[in-house]
Design a protein around this motif. Structure first.
Motif, mmCIF file in Angstrom:
data_model
loop_
_atom_site.group_PDB
_atom_site.id
_atom_site.type_symbol
_atom_site.label_atom_id
_atom_site.label_comp_id
_atom_site.label_asym_id
_atom_site.label_seq_id
_atom_site.Cartn_x
_atom_site.Cartn_y
_atom_site.Cartn_z
ATOM 1 N N VAL A 148 -60.178 -13.697 -50.049
ATOM 2 C CA VAL A 148 -58.770 -13.705 -50.447
ATOM 3 C C VAL A 148 -58.151 -12.365 -50.020
ATOM 4 C CG1 VAL A 148 -57.244 -13.761 -52.461
ATOM 5 C CG2 VAL A 148 -59.284 -15.179 -52.430
ATOM 6 N N TYR A 149 -58.927 -11.303 -50.210
ATOM 7 C CA TYR A 149 -58.435 -9.955 -49.898
ATOM 8 C C TYR A 149 -58.498 -9.663 -48.397
ATOM 9 C CZ TYR A 149 -59.080 -9.686 -54.884
ATOM 10 O OH TYR A 149 -59.002 -9.952 -56.224
ATOM 11 N N ALA A 150 -59.341 -10.425 -47.685
ATOM 12 C CA ALA A 150 -59.517 -10.161 -46.249
ATOM 13 C C ALA A 150 -58.298 -10.582 -45.442
ATOM 14 C CB ALA A 150 -60.747 -10.902 -45.734
ATOM 15 N N ARG A 151 -57.432 -11.422 -46.058
ATOM 16 C CA ARG A 151 -56.242 -11.875 -45.319
ATOM 17 C C ARG A 151 -55.102 -10.865 -45.407
ATOM 18 N NH1 ARG A 151 -56.660 -16.810 -48.427
ATOM 19 N NH2 ARG A 151 -58.660 -17.676 -47.853
ATOM 20 N N GLN A 152 -55.304 -9.807 -46.224
ATOM 21 C CA GLN A 152 -54.266 -8.780 -46.321
ATOM 22 C C GLN A 152 -54.250 -7.931 -45.045
ATOM 23 O OE1 GLN A 152 -55.520 -6.756 -49.851
ATOM 24 N NE2 GLN A 152 -54.673 -8.314 -51.207
ATOM 25 N N ASN A 153 -53.134 -7.259 -44.836
ATOM 26 C CA ASN A 153 -53.022 -6.408 -43.654
ATOM 27 C C ASN A 153 -53.224 -4.956 -44.066
ATOM 28 O OD1 ASN A 153 -52.506 -5.425 -41.127
ATOM 29 N ND2 ASN A 153 -50.290 -5.696 -41.245
ATOM 30 N N ASN A 154 -54.378 -4.400 -43.770
ATOM 31 C CA ASN A 154 -54.625 -2.981 -44.055
ATOM 32 C C ASN A 154 -55.517 -2.405 -42.959
ATOM 33 O OD1 ASN A 154 -57.456 -3.448 -44.829
ATOM 34 N ND2 ASN A 154 -56.559 -4.470 -46.622
ATOM 35 N N TRP A 155 -55.757 -1.103 -43.018
ATOM 36 C CA TRP A 155 -56.460 -0.453 -41.903
ATOM 37 C C TRP A 155 -57.889 -0.978 -41.724
ATOM 38 C CZ3 TRP A 155 -60.767 2.838 -42.026
ATOM 39 C CH2 TRP A 155 -61.202 3.223 -43.297
ATOM 40 N N LEU A 156 -58.521 -1.437 -42.790
ATOM 41 C CA LEU A 156 -59.898 -1.937 -42.658
ATOM 42 C C LEU A 156 -59.943 -3.362 -42.103
ATOM 43 C CD1 LEU A 156 -61.935 -0.626 -45.718
ATOM 44 C CD2 LEU A 156 -62.477 -0.325 -43.310
ATOM 45 N N THR A 157 -58.945 -4.192 -42.470
ATOM 46 C CA THR A 157 -58.934 -5.558 -41.921
ATOM 47 C C THR A 157 -58.562 -5.530 -40.433
ATOM 48 O OG1 THR A 157 -56.674 -5.856 -42.693
ATOM 49 C CG2 THR A 157 -58.393 -6.776 -44.076
ATOM 50 N N ARG A 158 -57.900 -4.438 -40.014
ATOM 51 C CA ARG A 158 -57.502 -4.339 -38.601
ATOM 52 C C ARG A 158 -58.649 -3.852 -37.702
ATOM 53 N NH1 ARG A 158 -52.460 -2.673 -40.805
ATOM 54 N NH2 ARG A 158 -53.059 -0.495 -40.637
ATOM 55 N N VAL A 159 -59.693 -3.280 -38.307
ATOM 56 C CA VAL A 159 -60.837 -2.812 -37.513
ATOM 57 C C VAL A 159 -61.514 -4.026 -36.871
ATOM 58 C CG1 VAL A 159 -63.119 -1.685 -37.626
ATOM 59 C CG2 VAL A 159 -61.213 -0.782 -38.966
ATOM 60 N N ASP A 160 -61.953 -3.885 -35.616
ATOM 61 C CA ASP A 160 -62.576 -5.007 -34.905
ATOM 62 C C ASP A 160 -63.815 -5.515 -35.676
ATOM 63 O OD1 ASP A 160 -62.647 -6.210 -31.882
ATOM 64 O OD2 ASP A 160 -64.631 -6.103 -32.789
ATOM 65 N N VAL A 161 -63.912 -6.847 -35.763
ATOM 66 C CA VAL A 161 -64.984 -7.456 -36.558
ATOM 67 C C VAL A 161 -66.371 -7.113 -36.000
ATOM 68 C CG1 VAL A 161 -64.799 -9.668 -35.356
ATOM 69 C CG2 VAL A 161 -65.782 -9.618 -37.621
ATOM 70 N N ARG A 162 -66.475 -6.939 -34.664
ATOM 71 C CA ARG A 162 -67.787 -6.618 -34.080
ATOM 72 C C ARG A 162 -68.247 -5.227 -34.521
ATOM 73 N NH1 ARG A 162 -65.447 -8.164 -28.321
ATOM 74 N NH2 ARG A 162 -63.659 -7.352 -29.450
ATOM 75 N N VAL A 163 -67.287 -4.293 -34.594
ATOM 76 C CA VAL A 163 -67.619 -2.932 -35.053
ATOM 77 C C VAL A 163 -68.087 -2.984 -36.504
ATOM 78 C CG1 VAL A 163 -66.657 -0.646 -35.514
ATOM 79 C CG2 VAL A 163 -65.992 -1.878 -33.448
ATOM 80 N N LYS A 164 -67.354 -3.775 -37.322
ATOM 81 C CA LYS A 164 -67.722 -3.889 -38.746
ATOM 82 C C LYS A 164 -69.106 -4.512 -38.900
ATOM 83 C CE LYS A 164 -63.613 -5.625 -40.028
ATOM 84 N NZ LYS A 164 -62.570 -6.222 -40.834
ATOM 85 N N LEU A 165 -69.374 -5.496 -38.064
ATOM 86 C CA LEU A 165 -70.673 -6.170 -38.133
ATOM 87 C C LEU A 165 -71.804 -5.223 -37.716
ATOM 88 C CD1 LEU A 165 -71.301 -9.012 -39.083
ATOM 89 C CD2 LEU A 165 -71.281 -9.791 -36.730
ATOM 90 N N PHE A 166 -71.540 -4.436 -36.652
ATOM 91 C CA PHE A 166 -72.514 -3.428 -36.204
ATOM 92 C C PHE A 166 -72.819 -2.453 -37.345
ATOM 93 C CE2 PHE A 166 -71.652 -3.820 -31.446
ATOM 94 C CZ PHE A 166 -72.969 -4.108 -31.147
#
Lengths: 262, 256
Positions: free
Chosen positions: A11-29
């Protein structure tokens, strides 16, 4: 059953903030590397560092503290169980002993030490997972999994299941409320019968919906092939910088995690 | 009564009353398993997930509507596993939730059921913080592999013995639940081997705690609910069970 809607963290992942804007591959790494370090950590410092860093990150994007605590409650209880079992079973040096209902309970120092270490790993690990899930939607995750060459069938099923869980949850919640208001849960026996009916209706509706969905897909040209169309854009400077940053930090974290200390 | 049980029971009771009165006791949480066991359980589980994926891939080429069907039934089983079942031992004060793998194994077959369970566990680990990513292999082993195969074989054996549909479903639901908890107990019991503890004693204690709290009754209740589900679908829409291969067309009317 309605509580599940609020418990799902995306629910919170659909918000627009600096962490949701980070590329998903980087977050997964980051998530996978840090989870590995957490797994191998020989001290409590690294897991607790991950826990505090995750809290800071989640507070920085204004995730309600109650949502974080709700996610962490069950893992904490599991960690407590492990602490108790370890404290009772491992080691010889008595830390505390007391009688309960005529039984002598003996908690040992070595076991509690080991239990606390595992408990810190639970907290560190779960905080990393929730930081990832609070900032990543399922569609971005599917796109990243495709980029990592996870078989398409798995990703398609993941997307399908996730998409329809909420729809079926809504239908079941309505039926559940209807059953409750019409004395469907008046006794334990009736509740179980009602649950059986609810489960049966769920299977029937899922089957019907699957047929309708297939017909809709078929008219759009689906013949059993791949259905994933979302592709991630190539990395930009920001993603490369985050990736290099992680590569530089990793050895330091691995070294710190290997120090034998509390 | 072993000392561990004496202290472990209150923790389980605490877990019932926390988190909106729902107990999710069969998932091993992130960080519990040491690296060696993380790799072992992933190595054990991945071939089953691979075979399940292969089954779905092959079948969707022949029957294009198979993928939406598996996805939808997978979602239905996920929702079924969220049903709050009142635990009669606690006078209905607490609720627990079914595993659902027995039902998914009956509906989809054991290998596809393992794949569906793996995806459901991934969703739970990521978006509900139940289970974990490093413990995914272990959870797939207990819930996916043991749960699905035991439930499927129990159902097949019951059908071979010509038991009524309700009792076949009951056995599938109950046996899959029992094996899921046994799997989790084995995984946790194995952790004491490195420290020189007794694996059998630890496993028996953990399994005993599961069974003595709400989960023992839950196994029976899940069996009853799965039995009711199958009978309900058979009465209303027998073609669904026929299409899924649960009942055969040329058999005489089933006993319910």
């Amino acid at each position: 059953m309605e509580f599940l809607h609020h418990t799902f963290s995306d629910v919170y992942a659909r918000q627009n903030n600096w962490l949701t804007r980070v590329d998903v591959r980087v977050k997964l790494f980051y998530a996978i590397s840090l989870l590995s370090i957490n797994l191998w950590a020989k001290n409590m410092f690294i897991p607790l560092l991950f826990l505090s860093a995750s809290f800071i990150l989640l507070f920085s994007i204004k995730i309600p503290p109650m949502a974080i605590l709700r996610s962490m409650l069950l893992p904490v209880l599991f960690a407590m169980l492990i602490l108790l079992v370890k404290g009772l079973h491992e080691g010889e040096k008595v830390w505390l002993s007391f009688p309960i209902l005529g039984y002598k309970v003996v908690l040992k120092e070595e076991g509690l030490h080991s239990g606390l270490h595992i408990g810190s790993k639970v907290l560190g690990g779960i905080s990393l997972v929730i930081t990832f899930s609070f900032t990543t939607t399922i569609s971005r995750l599917c796109a990243a999994l495709k980029w990592f060459h996870v078989p398409n069938t798995i990703i398609e099923l993941l997307a399908f299941m996730y998409r329809y869980i909420f729809l079926l949850l809504d239908e079941v919640s309505t039926m559940w409320t209807a059953q409750k208001s019409r004395l469907g849960h008046a006794s334990w026996k009736k509740t179980i019968q009602s649950l059986g009916t609810l489960g049966g209706l769920l299977v029937m509706r899922a089957f019907d919906r699957a047929e309708r969905t297939y017909e809709a897909m078929h008219v759009r040209g689906y013949e059993g092939g791949g259905i994933l169309t979302v592709n991630l854009s190539p990395w930009r400077k920001g993603e490369y910088a985050s990736f290099i940053g992680m590569v530089l930090i990793l050895p330091m974290l691995v070294y710190t995690g290997n120090i034998h200390a509390w | 009564m072993p000392k561990a049980i004496l202290l472990v029971i209150p923790v389980f009771f605490m877990s019932f009353f926390a988190v909106e009165n729902v107990a999710y006791a069969m998932h091993i949480t992130e960080g519990i398993l040491p690296p060696t066991w993380v790799f072992i359980w992933f190595a054990v589980s991945l071939p089953f997930v691979g075979i399940g994926t292969y089954h779905v891939k092959q079948k969707k080429r022949k029957i294009p509507g198979y993928l939406p069907l598996v996805g939808m039934l997978g979602a239905a089983v996920f929702v079924f596993s969220c049903f709050p079942i009142p635990v009669i031992a606690l006078n209905g004060m607490a609720t627990s939730h079914p595993c659902g793998t027995g039902m998914s194994a009956v509906l989809l077959g054991p290998f596809v059921s393992v794949l569906v369970a793996a995806i459901a566990l991934l969703i739970q680990a990521l978006f509900l913080a139940h289970g974990g990513l490093t413990t995914l292999g272990g959870n797939i082993f207990s819930m996916g592999i043991l749960g699905s195969f035991s439930g499927y074989f129990a159902f097949k054996v019951a059908q071979r013995c010509r038991l009524p549909l309700f009792w076949s479903g009951f056995l599938a639901g109950m046996v899959s639940d029992l094996f899921t908890y046994l799997g989790t107990s084995i995984e946790l019991g194995l952790l004491v081997i490195e420290k020189g503890g007794s694996f059998f004693k630890a496993t028996a204690e953990i399994f005993g705690v599961f069974m003595m709290t709400s989960q023992g009754i839950l196994c029976v209740v899940e069996g009853i609910v799965v039995g009711f589900v199958l009978v309900f679908v058979y009465k209303r829409r027998p073609n669904i069970l026929l299409n899924l291969g649960i009942i055969k067309n040329d058999t005489k009317p089933l006993q319910q």
